[in-house]
Enzyme design. Structure first.
Site, PDB file in Angstrom:
ATOM      1  N   ASP A 172      33.479   1.652 -28.377  1.00  0.00           N
ATOM      2  CA  ASP A 172      34.061   1.826 -29.708  1.00  0.00           C
ATOM      3  C   ASP A 172      35.298   0.925 -29.788  1.00  0.00           C
ATOM      4  O   ASP A 172      36.359   1.276 -29.271  1.00  0.00           O
ATOM      5  CB  ASP A 172      34.428   3.298 -29.884  1.00  0.00           C
ATOM      6  CG  ASP A 172      35.141   3.612 -31.184  1.00  0.00           C
ATOM      7  OD1 ASP A 172      35.201   2.731 -32.056  1.00  0.00           O
ATOM      8  OD2 ASP A 172      35.650   4.746 -31.309  1.00  0.00           O
ATOM      9  N   GLU A 226      41.902   0.202 -36.975  1.00  0.00           N
ATOM     10  CA  GLU A 226      40.990   1.272 -37.356  1.00  0.00           C
ATOM     11  C   GLU A 226      41.305   2.573 -36.631  1.00  0.00           C
ATOM     12  O   GLU A 226      41.210   3.655 -37.210  1.00  0.00           O
ATOM     13  CB  GLU A 226      39.548   0.846 -37.068  1.00  0.00           C
ATOM     14  CG  GLU A 226      38.483   1.752 -37.689  1.00  0.00           C
ATOM     15  CD  GLU A 226      38.131   2.963 -36.835  1.00  0.00           C
ATOM     16  OE1 GLU A 226      37.501   3.905 -37.345  1.00  0.00           O
ATOM     17  OE2 GLU A 226      38.506   2.984 -35.632  1.00  0.00           O
ATOM     18  N   GLU A 227      41.697   2.488 -35.358  1.00  0.00           N
ATOM     19  CA  GLU A 227      41.916   3.696 -34.561  1.00  0.00           C
ATOM     20  C   GLU A 227      43.127   4.499 -35.018  1.00  0.00           C
ATOM     21  O   GLU A 227      43.295   5.652 -34.606  1.00  0.00           O
ATOM     22  CB  GLU A 227      42.058   3.334 -33.080  1.00  0.00           C
ATOM     23  CG  GLU A 227      40.786   2.780 -32.433  1.00  0.00           C
ATOM     24  CD  GLU A 227      39.668   3.803 -32.307  1.00  0.00           C
ATOM     25  OE1 GLU A 227      39.840   4.953 -32.768  1.00  0.00           O
ATOM     26  OE2 GLU A 227      38.599   3.445 -31.775  1.00  0.00           O
ATOM     27  N   ASP A 251      30.229   0.847 -36.366  1.00  0.00           N
ATOM     28  CA  ASP A 251      31.083   1.626 -35.474  1.00  0.00           C
ATOM     29  C   ASP A 251      30.217   2.476 -34.552  1.00  0.00           C
ATOM     30  O   ASP A 251      28.984   2.528 -34.696  1.00  0.00           O
ATOM     31  CB  ASP A 251      32.029   2.519 -36.285  1.00  0.00           C
ATOM     32  CG  ASP A 251      33.402   2.644 -35.634  1.00  0.00           C
ATOM     33  OD1 ASP A 251      33.459   2.685 -34.390  1.00  0.00           O
ATOM     34  OD2 ASP A 251      34.404   2.705 -36.370  1.00  0.00           O
ATOM     35  N   HIS A 289      35.274   8.251 -27.464  1.00  0.00           N
ATOM     36  CA  HIS A 289      36.687   8.349 -27.103  1.00  0.00           C
ATOM     37  C   HIS A 289      36.886   8.917 -25.697  1.00  0.00           C
ATOM     38  O   HIS A 289      37.953   9.432 -25.376  1.00  0.00           O
ATOM     39  CB  HIS A 289      37.466   9.180 -28.130  1.00  0.00           C
ATOM     40  CG  HIS A 289      37.687   8.445 -29.418  1.00  0.00           C
ATOM     41  ND1 HIS A 289      38.628   8.832 -30.344  1.00  0.00           N
ATOM     42  CD2 HIS A 289      37.098   7.340 -29.944  1.00  0.00           C
ATOM     43  CE1 HIS A 289      38.605   8.000 -31.371  1.00  0.00           C
ATOM     44  NE2 HIS A 289      37.671   7.078 -31.151  1.00  0.00           N
TER      45      HIS A 289
END
Length: 409
Positions: free
Chosen positions: A197, A231-232, A252, A332
């Protein structure tokens, strides 16, 4: 809905070796949010090698251009170069570091991992550990201590035992930290690593761009590959868009987990995330393309998820948005996907690039009803099939009258 531009079953072969090479090279570049210049320079070099023109924002978000038969309504396909990470919060009196996360992830998945601290003048290696680590010292307490960022610290690989030692080593509050990706690609196609990711999606997007160049594919409208940097932390594609873009598809990670419909062996077309439903017509166009070209895919809904698409709409862009991704486990954390998911995602991107836009009317930001899309036709709308009785027949009348009317039926 317009038919796919490429006839069914005629998608070109993709260069998977290029995809895997790009992925591993991206994983070798630390890029937590705010420390992304090296990843930007790499991606720009990849585009230059493909002879794809691009321009950059002040902070480094990239907007490339693949010219189509017509300039409008243009479409964007976006993936993000930034990853999760951490930052030094405190220099502790025991010579270790307290840290805070960059992005939203659990300290559970930081415990025990190797990392690099980026100081003003160099890099220092270290390990993220729980406050109580050695079973020989703490016994059962190592299993009962809480999980959280306040319950971990970084052990620095230097002879330091105090705050003064850390300062002398050039370590400061606010230094960036990147955790090691630890990639491993199995012969059977499984790919394990941190930061799939979204580096796997970036690799898929660049591979799709390479296919357009290699096979000289004709595009109906301009396509803008976008590579974003934040983005995170939620802002993502709020920059790098412009008024000509009418459709935006985010690439994504997609979540394979109990209760989800995603598979590690397929692309996912997300219909809704926590920001709300994606555009009906664009989403169903992607579903139709996957079906027409025999691309392995799943539909899914994500409850705890947001993407570049949400950031773009929240920034005030009036565009159709959709979200597609590669199926992966343990997002994650130490993530895992399969080669088949990356191939399927790349194929779907190529099919989308070469397809007609959702609506020609979208080349204008404002317009009349003419050419506007239609979700439900009048004949598609289902009405209740049990009529309700008329209130006059059973209210405000003597019982004998009601019985008489009922007897006459």
């Amino acid at each position: 809905m317009n038919e796919p531009r490429l006839p069914a079953g005629t998608l070109p072969a993709i260069d998977y070796d290029y995809l895997e090479e790009t992925l591993l090279q991206l994983l070798a570049i630390p890029s937590p949010v705010g420390l992304t210049d090296a990843a930007v320079r790499y991606a720009a070099g990849r585009l230059e090698a493909l002879e794809i023109p691009y321009e950059m924002t002040r902070r480094g978000a990239i907007r490339a251009t693949l010219r189509g038969r017509e300039a409008q309504p243009a479409r964007a396909i976006v993936a993000h170069l930034d990853t999760l990470g951490a930052m030094v919060r405190e220099l502790k009196s025991n010579g270790r570091l307290a840290i805070v996360p960059i992005g939203h992830w659990s300290a559970r998945f930081a415990e025990g991992f190797r990392l690099t601290i980026f100081t003003d003048h160099g890099q220092v290696r270290g390990t993220c550990l729980p406050l109580k680590t050695s079973g020989h010292a703490f016994g059962p307490e190592i299993d009962t201590q809480p999980v959280g960022w306040e319950h971990v610290e970084v052990r620095v690989d230097l002879p330091v035992s105090s705050r003064a030692d850390l300062e002398a080593a050039g370590i400061h509050v606010g230094d960036w930290i990147a955790f090691d990706p630890m990639p491993e690609i199995q012969p059977d196609g499984y790919i394990n690593s941190r930061y799939l990711d979204d580096k796997a999606a970036v690799a898929a997007l660049l591979t799709a761009c390479k296919a357009v160049r290699d096979h000289r594919l004709k595009l109906p409208v301009d396509v803008h590959p976008l590579l974003t940097l934040t983005e995170e932390v939620g802002s993502g594609a709020s920059a790098a868009l412009h008024g000509e873009i009418a459709e935006m598809v985010s690439l994504d990670i997609s979540i394979a987990a109990p209760g989800q419909n995603t598979s590690e062996h397929a692309a996912t077309i997300c219909v809704q995330d926590m920001s709300g439903p994606f555009d009906y017509h664009l989403t169903h166009k992607l579903i139709g393309l996957a079906q027409a070209h025999g691309i392995a895919h799943r539909r899914d809904v994500f409850r705890y998820y947001r993407s570049d698409s949400a950031a773009a709409v929240e920034a005030g862009n009036d565009i159709r948005t959709a979200l597609i991704g590669f199926g992966a486990d343990a997002s994650h954390a130490q993530e895992r996907t399969h080669r088949e998911a990356l191939v399927a995602l790349t194929q779907l991107v190529i099919a989308y690039m070469t397809s007609e836009p959702v609506a020609r009317r979208d080349c204008r930001s404002m317009g009349s009803l003419e050419g506007f899309t239609e979700q439900l036709r009048p004949q598609d709308m289902v009405l209740p099939n049990t009529p309700l009785p008329t209130p006059e027949e059973f209210l405000d009348s003597p019982p004998s009258d009601r019985e008489h009317r009922q007897a006459g039926r």
